[in-house]
Write a protein that holds these residues in place. Structure first.
Motif, PDB file in Angstrom:
ATOM      1  N   UNK A  77      11.807  55.389  97.777  1.00  0.00           N
ATOM      2  CA  UNK A  77      11.214  54.049  97.772  1.00  0.00           C
ATOM      3  C   UNK A  77       9.722  54.210  97.511  1.00  0.00           C
ATOM      4  N   UNK A  78       9.214  53.549  96.514  1.00  0.00           N
ATOM      5  CA  UNK A  78       7.799  53.650  96.182  1.00  0.00           C
ATOM      6  C   UNK A  78       7.226  52.267  95.910  1.00  0.00           C
ATOM      7  N   UNK A  79       5.935  52.106  96.122  1.00  0.00           N
ATOM      8  CA  UNK A  79       5.318  50.819  95.815  1.00  0.00           C
ATOM      9  C   UNK A  79       5.339  50.553  94.309  1.00  0.00           C
ATOM     10  N   UNK A  80       5.531  49.314  93.934  1.00  0.00           N
ATOM     11  CA  UNK A  80       5.511  48.947  92.529  1.00  0.00           C
ATOM     12  C   UNK A  80       4.112  48.558  92.079  1.00  0.00           C
ATOM     13  N   UNK A  81       3.987  48.265  90.786  1.00  0.00           N
ATOM     14  CA  UNK A  81       5.077  48.207  89.815  1.00  0.00           C
ATOM     15  C   UNK A  81       5.547  49.589  89.366  1.00  0.00           C
ATOM     16  N   UNK A  82       6.861  49.642  89.081  1.00  0.00           N
ATOM     17  CA  UNK A  82       7.482  50.863  88.593  1.00  0.00           C
ATOM     18  C   UNK A  82       8.663  50.500  87.706  1.00  0.00           C
ATOM     19  N   UNK A  83       9.169  51.493  86.993  1.00  0.00           N
ATOM     20  CA  UNK A  83      10.325  51.291  86.135  1.00  0.00           C
ATOM     21  C   UNK A  83      11.525  51.968  86.791  1.00  0.00           C
TER      22      UNK A  83
END
Length: 329
Positions: A77-83
């Motif tokens: 789980x990571x902070x966005x924004x991401x793809x």
């Protein structure tokens, strides 16, 4: 019931936040095994940020974990924004050390296992859908109400990503175009009105206008209005502080307006609220749902349960593991 092979299936969930990394083993029932956490500096180099993650993973793998963990998949789980399709973290404001950083590929390269990355609220929603408060429901709306507000949507057990992976930014749905400006740049987002940060800000502003109504709240802050946090508002309200009760009542109204819109748009089978503010507001869930009557076209809104999340501070770990479980099921 699960067979022996399913019982033995474990995943590692990783939760990357603005100040910490947490990781732990989670089995196919959503049960937590060994887990730990460590601090992270989000403003260093990308290599330093990645090392914070691998240090925690290495320490976890050195501990006594599941006996059959030779190829334990890793979900992050990571902070966005991401793809979420490529596992690339794009340009998260809370973790500026990563810009176009291929987190999933780097994890796979280092550990030689399946790895997947997704937004923290999306993943937490999936964990709640698989194992938590949303288990048994087909369509789930999840919101983490804490420092900010993040949301995830599950349709038939799958995360709704939208066209590019940027869907479900429910915290930035505006309910007042004349309201305070949110960090995202828009005005009147629910995050700018009902998050922990917003509750504390509104309390400070109200005290500045009339401190006599909030003597109990001010006392909890040691007489320093700038030190007020949302948890203090909750405690003061429980003690009978008039201003704190007004702040929480207004917060309940904001959430009723917002959730009424969610029901009219999505009509989920269940709505789940997690995060520190949600825990504080849990005794008010009935009131929030009653207030939705004035903000919802759907006459059957009251049939949709409003529930507190099953996973607390470990929602990110469970969410990371859920990413692997759902993909490999």
């Amino acid at each position: 019931m699960m067979n022996a092979r399913e019982e033995a299936r474990w995943m590692i969930g990783v939760d990357v936040g603005g100040t910490k990394v947490a990781a732990g083993f989670v089995n196919a029932r959503g049960e937590m095994g060994e887990h730990l956490r460590a601090p992270m500096n989000p403003r260093g180099t990308s290599e330093e940020g990645f090392k914070a993650v691998t240090d925690v993973l290495d320490a976890l793998l050195q501990k006594k974990g599941p006996s059959s963990r030779a190829e334990v998949p890793i979900g992050i789980c990571a902070p966005g924004p991401l793809d979420p399709q490529t596992g690339v973290v794009l340009n998260p404001p809370n973790v500026p050390c990563w810009c176009d950083f291929p987190l999933a590929a780097e994890i796979k390269k280092r550990y030689g296992v399946y790895a997947r990355v997704d937004n923290d609220a999306n993943a937490a929603a999936l964990a709640e859908s698989l194992w938590g408060a949303g288990k048994g429901y087909g369509n789930v709306f999840y919101a983490c109400i804490g420092t900010g507000i993040g949301t995830g949507i599950e349709f038939d057990g799958k995360i709704f990503h939208g066209r590019t992976g940027s869907a479900a930014e429910g915290g930035h749905v505006s309910i007042d175009f004349r309201g305070p400006r949110c960090n995202c740049g828009k005005k009147g987002c629910i995050e700018a009105l009902a998050s922990g940060t917003a509750i504390a800000r509104r309390a400070r502003e109200a005290l500045g206008a009339d401190s006599d109504r909030g003597t109990g709240l001010l006392a909890l802050a040691g007489g320093d209005a700038t030190a007020i946090r949302s948890v203090m508002v909750g405690r003061a309200a429980d003690m009978g502080d008039r201003l704190a009760r007004e702040i929480l009542s207004e917060t309940n109204e904001y959430l009723a307006i917002w959730l009424g819109n969610i029901v009219d748009l999505l009509e989920p089978e269940v709505m789940i609220l997690g995060g520190g503010v949600a825990m504080m507001l849990q005794p008010h869930f009935g009131e929030i749902q009653r207030r939705m009557k004035n903000w919802c076209v759907n006459a059957r809104y009251a049939e949709i349960p409003l529930m507190v999340a099953h996973y607390g501070e470990n929602s990110g770990i469970a969410g990371g593991a859920a990413l692997c479980c759902a993909e490999r099921a």
